[in-house]
Design a protein around this motif. Structure first.
Motif, PDB file in Angstrom:
ATOM      1  N   VAL A  56       0.719  -1.175  -0.032  1.00  0.00           N
ATOM      2  CA  VAL A  56       0.252  -0.066  -0.020  1.00  0.00           C
ATOM      3  C   VAL A  56       0.668   1.431   0.064  1.00  0.00           C
ATOM      4  CG1 VAL A  56      -2.019  -1.007   1.008  1.00  0.00           C
ATOM      5  CG2 VAL A  56      -0.322  -0.135   2.395  1.00  0.00           C
ATOM      6  N   LYS A  57       2.163   1.169   0.142  1.00  0.00           N
ATOM      7  CA  LYS A  57       3.045   2.349   0.002  1.00  0.00           C
ATOM      8  C   LYS A  57       2.835   2.944  -1.356  1.00  0.00           C
ATOM      9  CE  LYS A  57       6.560   1.116   3.825  1.00  0.00           C
ATOM     10  NZ  LYS A  57       7.917   1.018   4.046  1.00  0.00           N
ATOM     11  N   HIS A  58       2.695   2.118  -2.397  1.00  0.00           N
ATOM     12  CA  HIS A  58       2.571   2.461  -3.597  1.00  0.00           C
ATOM     13  C   HIS A  58       1.219   1.850  -4.291  1.00  0.00           C
ATOM     14  CE1 HIS A  58       6.823   2.070  -3.148  1.00  0.00           C
ATOM     15  NE2 HIS A  58       6.705   3.432  -3.259  1.00  0.00           N
ATOM     16  N   GLN A  59       1.070   0.786  -4.855  1.00  0.00           N
ATOM     17  CA  GLN A  59      -0.099   0.154  -5.002  1.00  0.00           C
ATOM     18  C   GLN A  59       0.011  -1.224  -4.873  1.00  0.00           C
ATOM     19  OE1 GLN A  59      -2.117   2.227  -8.909  1.00  0.00           O
ATOM     20  NE2 GLN A  59      -0.169   1.200  -9.518  1.00  0.00           N
ATOM     21  N   VAL A  60      -0.914  -1.937  -4.282  1.00  0.00           N
ATOM     22  CA  VAL A  60      -0.973  -3.349  -3.935  1.00  0.00           C
ATOM     23  C   VAL A  60      -0.891  -4.060  -5.296  1.00  0.00           C
ATOM     24  CG1 VAL A  60      -2.188  -5.411  -2.812  1.00  0.00           C
ATOM     25  CG2 VAL A  60      -2.335  -2.986  -1.858  1.00  0.00           C
ATOM     26  N   TYR A  61      -0.209  -5.205  -5.082  1.00  0.00           N
ATOM     27  CA  TYR A  61       0.280  -6.058  -6.706  1.00  0.00           C
ATOM     28  C   TYR A  61       0.286  -7.422  -6.369  1.00  0.00           C
ATOM     29  CZ  TYR A  61       3.013  -7.890 -10.601  1.00  0.00           C
ATOM     30  OH  TYR A  61       3.516  -8.775 -11.163  1.00  0.00           O
ATOM     31  N   LEU A  62      -0.422  -8.058  -7.264  1.00  0.00           N
ATOM     32  CA  LEU A  62      -0.281  -9.746  -7.210  1.00  0.00           C
ATOM     33  C   LEU A  62       0.818 -10.012  -8.236  1.00  0.00           C
ATOM     34  CD1 LEU A  62      -3.969 -11.215  -7.080  1.00  0.00           C
ATOM     35  CD2 LEU A  62      -2.304 -11.061  -5.316  1.00  0.00           C
ATOM     36  N   SER A  63       1.777 -10.701  -7.641  1.00  0.00           N
ATOM     37  CA  SER A  63       2.723 -11.374  -8.345  1.00  0.00           C
ATOM     38  C   SER A  63       2.038 -12.433  -9.573  1.00  0.00           C
ATOM     39  CB  SER A  63       3.755 -11.975  -7.777  1.00  0.00           C
ATOM     40  OG  SER A  63       3.118 -12.947  -7.115  1.00  0.00           O
ATOM     41  N   LEU A  64       2.949 -12.644 -10.633  1.00  0.00           N
ATOM     42  CA  LEU A  64       2.245 -13.717 -11.499  1.00  0.00           C
ATOM     43  C   LEU A  64       2.133 -14.960 -10.929  1.00  0.00           C
ATOM     44  CD1 LEU A  64       4.975 -12.882 -14.429  1.00  0.00           C
ATOM     45  CD2 LEU A  64       2.504 -12.138 -14.337  1.00  0.00           C
ATOM     46  N   ASN A  65       2.845 -15.458  -9.857  1.00  0.00           N
ATOM     47  CA  ASN A  65       2.503 -16.720  -9.534  1.00  0.00           C
ATOM     48  C   ASN A  65       1.448 -16.675  -8.570  1.00  0.00           C
ATOM     49  OD1 ASN A  65       4.866 -17.827 -10.258  1.00  0.00           O
ATOM     50  ND2 ASN A  65       6.124 -17.367  -8.600  1.00  0.00           N
ATOM     51  N   GLU A  66       1.313 -15.490  -7.735  1.00  0.00           N
ATOM     52  CA  GLU A  66      -0.272 -15.206  -7.054  1.00  0.00           C
ATOM     53  C   GLU A  66      -1.305 -15.285  -7.809  1.00  0.00           C
ATOM     54  OE1 GLU A  66       1.007 -12.904  -3.004  1.00  0.00           O
ATOM     55  OE2 GLU A  66       1.466 -11.882  -4.827  1.00  0.00           O
ATOM     56  N   LEU A  67      -1.194 -14.631  -8.829  1.00  0.00           N
ATOM     57  CA  LEU A  67      -2.365 -14.514  -9.745  1.00  0.00           C
ATOM     58  C   LEU A  67      -2.785 -15.597 -10.289  1.00  0.00           C
ATOM     59  CD1 LEU A  67      -4.368 -12.378 -11.272  1.00  0.00           C
ATOM     60  CD2 LEU A  67      -2.656 -12.122 -13.220  1.00  0.00           C
ATOM     61  N   PHE A  68      -1.887 -16.586 -10.940  1.00  0.00           N
ATOM     62  CA  PHE A  68      -2.082 -17.707 -11.577  1.00  0.00           C
ATOM     63  C   PHE A  68      -2.587 -18.782 -10.617  1.00  0.00           C
ATOM     64  CE2 PHE A  68       0.716 -15.936 -15.022  1.00  0.00           C
ATOM     65  CZ  PHE A  68      -0.408 -15.408 -15.702  1.00  0.00           C
ATOM     66  N   SER A  69      -2.265 -18.604  -9.405  1.00  0.00           N
ATOM     67  CA  SER A  69      -2.888 -19.743  -8.318  1.00  0.00           C
ATOM     68  C   SER A  69      -4.172 -19.147  -7.460  1.00  0.00           C
ATOM     69  CB  SER A  69      -1.706 -20.046  -7.288  1.00  0.00           C
ATOM     70  OG  SER A  69      -1.250 -18.770  -6.660  1.00  0.00           O
TER      71      SER A  69
END
Length: 383
Positions: free
Chosen positions: A172-185
């Motif tokens: 949240v210091k910038h933008q919350v981001y889902l890594s590629l691994n997290e997104l695909f799982s």
């Protein structure tokens, strides 16, 4: 990927050069090719002409060490340098060559990827996938504007010492981001396909679009839930931006599960957090409110606090609050969730449900702005 262990005690041993080894080797290559082909055609749908080639996405999934060198700056790219798609030989556009280096705080590693895939990861993390498509598109435009502005300004605030080469973190210091691994799982089966397609559609239909004011990318602030109004930037932060003005957001009350919350503290605990005496909290009073109907200033004993200070010190959901005191406890009721500046995500979904487009949502929450292609903007610093 786990390693295969060869057991010398097995009846059948694998030996290099045997006919059986080559049969299984060829079969493995065929399976890998089929799986890769499926991933490219189903997970990464084809983009419009001159978009980033699909195969580059797979190449970018490799994880980079934190000490990896920084990618070319946008300024270098915009000066006419070109790159080619190694498969087709076609030149990529300047925009398609932009890369974002994200520091993944939990994993303590870097992920480098094209800007549009970064936007998809932010969209997946920042907004519920169940939201209307036009709301997701508005969020994608805001997220893209945030990183585009940050890249061009060369901003590096909020980065930990061991990630000096990163552009942003995934927090949240910038933008919350889902890594590629997290997104695909994150999802399974058919739901995974449906959700990824929806994310891809929101990103692809807004490809390259950013929010501008005065021909420059804006500070695209956004938050979860309004109290019925957004907040002037000057009333929450120490900056007065003409496009971050208070506007009505009546949709949140009926839609957001976080519109209203009640938090209870012991008076002694609240006093300790605020740095005052417990008895002084009993006489706490609001001195002034903001245009967005939030608390601007309160008096506690001889001290005065901004609504933001009280919110942050007590960990409240919003800076619009009221309270009741019973015996040794104070119960604080908040309205809305987040800082209140910029686009309300639940408000955006409410507008989309009523038929508003992404551009109409952007226009409502960011006063006097335009949505345009990043490629049309002048190079920062050029005359």
């Amino acid at each position: 990927m786990g390693r295969l262990r060869w057991n010398a005690d097995k009846q059948y041993r694998w030996r290099f050069g045997t006919g059986r080894w080559w049969i299984f080797f060829a079969g493995g290559v065929a399976v890998v090719a089929l799986v890769k082909g499926f991933a490219l055609t189903h997970i990464f749908p084809h983009q419009e002409e001159r978009s980033l080639p699909v195969h580059v996405v797979v190449e970018e999934e490799q994880q980079l060490p934190v000490a990896a060198s920084k990618a070319e700056s946008p300024a270098q790219i915009r000066k006419g340098q070109s790159d080619k798609n190694v498969s087709t030989g076609d030149k990529l556009s300047s925009y398609d060559r932009l890369r974002v280096q994200v520091y993944l705080a939990t994993d303590k590693r870097m992920e480098k990827l094209p800007i549009e895939l970064y936007v998809r990861g932010v969209l997946a993390a920042e907004m519920p996938i169940e939201f209307e498509l036009e709301a997701l598109k508005a969020q994608a435009i805001a997220a893209r504007t945030y990183i585009y502005r940050r890249l061009y300004a060369g901003e590096n605030d909020g980065l930990p010492p061991n990630a000096a080469n990163a552009d942003v973190t995934d927090s949240v210091k910038h933008q919350v981001y889902l890594s590629l691994n997290e997104l695909f799982s994150r999802w399974k089966g058919e739901q995974k396909k449906v959700n990824l397609n929806k994310l891809n559609q929101a990103v692809e239909e807004t490809k390259g679009q950013i929010i501008t004011y005065g021909n420059e990318p804006i500070q695209a602030a956004f938050f979860s839930t309004s109290n019925g109004f957004t907040e002037n930037a000057a009333d929450y932060w120490s900056m007065d931006l003409p496009y971050l003005r208070s506007v009505a957001s009546p949709w949140d009350k009926d839609l957001s599960p976080r519109y209203k919350e009640i938090t209870t503290f012991k008076l002694s605990d609240a006093a300790e957090r605020l740095g005052v005496k417990a008895n002084e909290i009993r006489s706490m009073r609001v001195i002034e409110t903001t245009e967005g109907k939030r608390v601007k200033e309160v008096a506690i004993g001889k001290k005065r606090f901004s609504g933001r200070e009280v919110r942050e010190k007590l960990g409240l959901a919003s800076s619009q609050f009221n309270w009741t005191i019973e015996q040794e406890f104070i119960s604080i009721t908040t309205y809305g969730f987040g800082h209140g500046v910029g686009m309300s995500q639940w408000g955006a979904n409410g507008m989309a449900k009523e038929g508003s487009t992404a551009e109409q949502i952007i226009s409502h929450y960011y006063t006097g702005t335009q949505v345009e292609q990043a490629s049309k903007l002048p190079i920062p610093g050029s005359s």
